[in-house]
Scaffold this motif. Structure first.
Motif: not given
Length: 303
Positions: A193-200, A213-222
């Motif tokens: 994932g990217a942003e956690r605000d739902g935009r991605y 959201e259940n598909n995201f194993s991790c997040y990184a905005e950059h």
């Protein structure tokens, strides 16, 4: 004198040297009524009479003669200032700052900077990696690589080309999960994932991927960190094709999903017209960023 308008002073100086309003107007590229108003304005501002009419010409009054040398000195200083500025703007060397997203700054810019340094050793490039839009009007950067067209009329922009991004996963991930090709196959697969605000998430859904959201194993905005997580096998992620083709340990997946398309704009402030070093860098970046479609013809298919 601190309240003197330079345009008015220049009108006085040109008229004194030319001897008539018409000749001075031609010299300055103004209309005679405009020049006459400027001369009248400086006389009113100073509270003195600078000229008296003699026949069809103008002659300086005694006060005008006294002020003429000072006006000439100021004119000479203005000319010297213009020469210095012109010489500075045409100087082959100096620092040029370039703003780009973190992924473009990390993967695409370095070879361009190297080539430019070889061609123009006097120019040093400052790379500003930022996913925020640099304010060029406040000189946060000299040139910016953007994916949106600037709205400010003071900026100069060139559309370099349309770029594409695809979906990728590491080779190890594909070995474990198989090679998904359709959007429907993505429903149960892990994504980075990217942003956690739902935009991605919203963007992926708008692009036809039935994920949550259940598909995201991790997040990184950059993007650089996002790409590193993809390469570590944390899931599927999106990346510009030219960057992905430089990464040997990833595989294109979701092949049947249309690629993401977005423009590449090269943007600068109006000094681009006068500063040689900025023009040189601008043109070099435009040429470098436009190479990808030709270079891609020689790239092996990534499957």
């Amino acid at each position: 004198m601190e309240n003197i308008d330079w345009n008015q002073l220049r009108a006085f100086l040109a008229t004194a040297q030319a001897g008539s309003l018409s000749a001075a107007a031609r010299q300055l590229g103004l209309t005679q009524p405009t020049l006459s108003r400027q001369v009248a304005a400086i006389e009113q501002r100073l509270g003195v009479t600078l000229f008296e009419r003699v026949g069809k010409g103008l002659a300086l009054t005694s006060t005008g003669h006294e002020l003429l040398e000072h006006a000439r000195a100021m004119g000479a200083a203005a000319d010297a200032l213009g020469l210095v500025a012109s010489g500075r703007s045409q100087a082959p060397g100096g620092v040029v700052s370039v703003s780009a997203s973190d992924a473009v700054a990390a993967y695409l810019l370095p070879p361009m900077v190297r080539r430019l340094r070889e061609q123009e050793p006097g120019i040093a490039i400052e790379v500003i990696a930022s996913n925020a839009l640099s304010d060029l009007l406040r000189r946060e950067a000299d040139i910016a690589i953007r994916h949106v067209k600037p709205e400010q009329p003071e900026l100069i922009a060139r559309l370099v080309r349309e770029a594409t991004a695809g979906f990728y996963a590491s080779r190890d991930w594909v070995h474990t999960h198989g090679h998904p090709r359709t959007a429907e196959e993505a429903r149960t697969l892990p994504f980075v994932g990217a942003e956690r605000d739902g935009r991605y998430l919203g963007y992926l859904q708008q692009h036809g991927l039935p994920v949550s959201e259940n598909n995201f194993s991790c997040y990184a905005e950059h993007s650089v960190a996002h790409w590193a997580l993809v390469r570590q096998g944390m899931g599927i992620g999106a990346m510009m094709e030219e960057i992905a083709c430089q990464t040997p340990d990833v595989v294109r997946v979701l092949d049947d999903v249309p690629p993401v398309r977005f423009p590449i704009w090269l943007v600068s402030h109006r000094e681009l017209r006068t500063a040689r070093r900025i023009r040189v860098v601008f043109e070099a970046l435009a040429e470098g960023l436009s190479r990808w479609p030709q270079a891609a013809d020689n790239q092996p298919a990534r499957r």
